[in-house]
Write a protein that holds these residues in place. Sequence first.
Motif, PDB file in Angstrom:
ATOM      1  N   ARG A 267      65.280  19.103  49.845  1.00 23.70           N
ATOM      2  CA  ARG A 267      65.397  19.849  51.102  1.00 23.70           C
ATOM      3  C   ARG A 267      64.033  20.295  51.615  1.00 23.70           C
ATOM      4  O   ARG A 267      63.706  20.145  52.787  1.00 23.70           O
ATOM      5  N   ASP A 268      63.198  20.829  50.704  1.00 19.33           N
ATOM      6  CA  ASP A 268      61.899  21.365  51.133  1.00 19.33           C
ATOM      7  C   ASP A 268      60.956  20.275  51.641  1.00 19.33           C
ATOM      8  O   ASP A 268      60.084  20.530  52.466  1.00 19.33           O
ATOM      9  N   SER A 269      61.134  19.044  51.124  1.00 15.84           N
ATOM     10  CA  SER A 269      60.174  18.007  51.520  1.00 15.84           C
ATOM     11  C   SER A 269      60.703  17.060  52.597  1.00 15.84           C
ATOM     12  O   SER A 269      59.945  16.229  53.092  1.00 15.84           O
ATOM     13  N   THR A 270      61.990  17.203  52.961  1.00 19.29           N
ATOM     14  CA  THR A 270      62.509  16.308  54.010  1.00 19.29           C
ATOM     15  C   THR A 270      62.850  17.056  55.295  1.00 19.29           C
ATOM     16  O   THR A 270      63.238  16.430  56.274  1.00 19.29           O
ATOM     17  N   ARG A 271      62.715  18.392  55.295  1.00 15.72           N
ATOM     18  CA  ARG A 271      63.043  19.120  56.533  1.00 15.72           C
ATOM     19  C   ARG A 271      62.083  18.689  57.638  1.00 15.72           C
ATOM     20  O   ARG A 271      60.959  18.265  57.363  1.00 15.72           O
ATOM     21  N   GLU A 272      62.544  18.863  58.882  1.00 14.48           N
ATOM     22  CA  GLU A 272      61.733  18.386  60.006  1.00 14.48           C
ATOM     23  C   GLU A 272      60.518  19.267  60.260  1.00 14.48           C
ATOM     24  O   GLU A 272      59.417  18.793  60.535  1.00 14.48           O
TER      25      GLU A 272
ATOM     26  N   TYR B 211      60.509  34.419  52.734  1.00 13.84           N
ATOM     27  CA  TYR B 211      61.737  33.662  53.030  1.00 13.84           C
ATOM     28  C   TYR B 211      62.897  34.234  52.209  1.00 13.84           C
ATOM     29  O   TYR B 211      64.036  34.331  52.678  1.00 13.84           O
ATOM     30  N   ARG B 212      62.589  34.622  50.971  1.00 15.46           N
ATOM     31  CA  ARG B 212      63.625  35.225  50.124  1.00 15.46           C
ATOM     32  C   ARG B 212      64.103  36.560  50.707  1.00 15.46           C
ATOM     33  O   ARG B 212      65.284  36.895  50.625  1.00 15.46           O
ATOM     34  N   ALA B 213      63.180  37.335  51.278  1.00 14.65           N
ATOM     35  CA  ALA B 213      63.544  38.630  51.877  1.00 14.65           C
ATOM     36  C   ALA B 213      64.533  38.417  53.021  1.00 14.65           C
ATOM     37  O   ALA B 213      65.548  39.119  53.127  1.00 14.65           O
TER      38      ALA B 213
ATOM     39  N   GLY C  40      52.893  28.659  48.551  1.00 15.17           N
ATOM     40  CA  GLY C  40      54.168  28.399  49.208  1.00 15.17           C
ATOM     41  C   GLY C  40      54.416  26.916  49.351  1.00 15.17           C
ATOM     42  O   GLY C  40      54.154  26.122  48.433  1.00 15.17           O
ATOM     43  N   ARG C  41      54.944  26.533  50.533  1.00 19.73           N
ATOM     44  CA  ARG C  41      55.238  25.120  50.792  1.00 19.73           C
ATOM     45  C   ARG C  41      54.403  24.571  51.947  1.00 19.73           C
ATOM     46  O   ARG C  41      54.243  23.370  52.068  1.00 19.73           O
ATOM     47  N   ASP C  42      53.924  25.477  52.820  1.00 15.16           N
ATOM     48  CA  ASP C  42      53.190  25.018  54.006  1.00 15.16           C
ATOM     49  C   ASP C  42      51.893  25.794  54.196  1.00 15.16           C
ATOM     50  O   ASP C  42      51.376  25.870  55.301  1.00 15.16           O
ATOM     51  N   THR C  43      51.377  26.416  53.123  1.00 16.72           N
ATOM     52  CA  THR C  43      50.171  27.235  53.305  1.00 16.72           C
ATOM     53  C   THR C  43      48.941  26.362  53.533  1.00 16.72           C
ATOM     54  O   THR C  43      48.012  26.752  54.231  1.00 16.72           O
TER      55      THR C  43
ATOM     56  N   ALA D  95      67.602  19.300  44.154  1.00 13.59           N
ATOM     57  CA  ALA D  95      68.144  19.528  45.504  1.00 13.59           C
ATOM     58  C   ALA D  95      67.114  20.264  46.361  1.00 13.59           C
ATOM     59  O   ALA D  95      66.911  19.946  47.539  1.00 13.59           O
ATOM     60  N   ARG D  96      66.436  21.256  45.762  1.00 12.15           N
ATOM     61  CA  ARG D  96      65.460  22.065  46.517  1.00 12.15           C
ATOM     62  C   ARG D  96      64.245  21.216  46.905  1.00 12.15           C
ATOM     63  O   ARG D  96      63.754  21.292  48.022  1.00 12.15           O
ATOM     64  N   ASP D  97      63.775  20.376  45.963  1.00 11.89           N
ATOM     65  CA  ASP D  97      62.649  19.474  46.261  1.00 11.89           C
ATOM     66  C   ASP D  97      62.985  18.628  47.475  1.00 11.89           C
ATOM     67  O   ASP D  97      62.178  18.461  48.381  1.00 11.89           O
TER      68      ASP D  97
ATOM     69  N   ILE E 268      63.069  30.909  62.276  1.00  8.78           N
ATOM     70  CA  ILE E 268      62.718  31.759  61.126  1.00  8.78           C
ATOM     71  C   ILE E 268      61.291  31.452  60.685  1.00  8.78           C
ATOM     72  O   ILE E 268      60.473  32.341  60.458  1.00  8.78           O
ATOM     73  N   ARG E 269      60.961  30.164  60.596  1.00 11.12           N
ATOM     74  CA  ARG E 269      59.598  29.770  60.176  1.00 11.12           C
ATOM     75  C   ARG E 269      58.548  30.353  61.133  1.00 11.12           C
ATOM     76  O   ARG E 269      57.526  30.854  60.714  1.00 11.12           O
ATOM     77  N   ARG E 270      58.821  30.210  62.429  1.00  6.83           N
ATOM     78  CA  ARG E 270      57.833  30.652  63.424  1.00  6.83           C
ATOM     79  C   ARG E 270      57.481  32.127  63.202  1.00  6.83           C
ATOM     80  O   ARG E 270      56.311  32.509  63.197  1.00  6.83           O
TER      81      ARG E 270
END
Length: 222
Positions: A184-189, A42-44, A130-133, A180-182, A109-111
Amino acid sequence: MLTGVSKEVIAIDGPAGAGKSTVAKALASRLGFTYLDTGAMYRAVALLAMRQGIGDVEEVAGLARGMELRFEPSAAGQQLIVNGENISTLIRTPEIGESASALSTHSGIRRELVRRQKDMIAAGRMVLEGRDTTTVVCPDARLKVYLTASVQERARRRFMEYAGKPDAPTLQEIEASIVARDHRDSTREDSPLRVAEEAVVIDSDSMTADEVVDAILALWLS
Ligand code: DC
């Protein structure tokens, strides 16, 4: 109940600064497994978009689909090569972290990145982080871990990492950005950060990285 065959994979999710990278790298080295840092991907994408001045997320998804990306082992640790350039150090800035978090809310992007990650783990013998592994990339991992720590402890660890670097953020700035990151990362759809079914939750507040590695190894070998 018939259960699917689990993959020889340790998947570790958790919020920013929980120590996932340190722990996942050490586990991979102890087990002779390959380490996959999904956040680096994602950083790339964030770095490519920033360099090319692209703000439109559909166009950024196009960049993600078109990039040539590979991880290369080296004596200095795994290197990330994108379009022929070693970007391992360039992606380790607070700005790129923020931008990656914002872009990662976009499903296109995720897909693309999840598709590549699933290909990379096909053979197993991997440690992912990661966040969704644990929930999306490899829900059939033999061991799923949710690694966390308090906001204060995570901010303190990040502060130590940046110490001495030019333009290092203050502890307060780091704490605000982690909150802020927590959020965003945990409330995205799409694929929010959450504790997966069957995941073992480890709160590392009062643990060293070595203790966390030993705890996960004990679970893996049990
Ligand atoms: O782990 P990291 O800080 O390098 O990740 C940067 C951002 O990328 C993170 O805030 C959210 C996103 N990310 C994601 O959405 N899914 C992943 N599996 C890994 C990272």
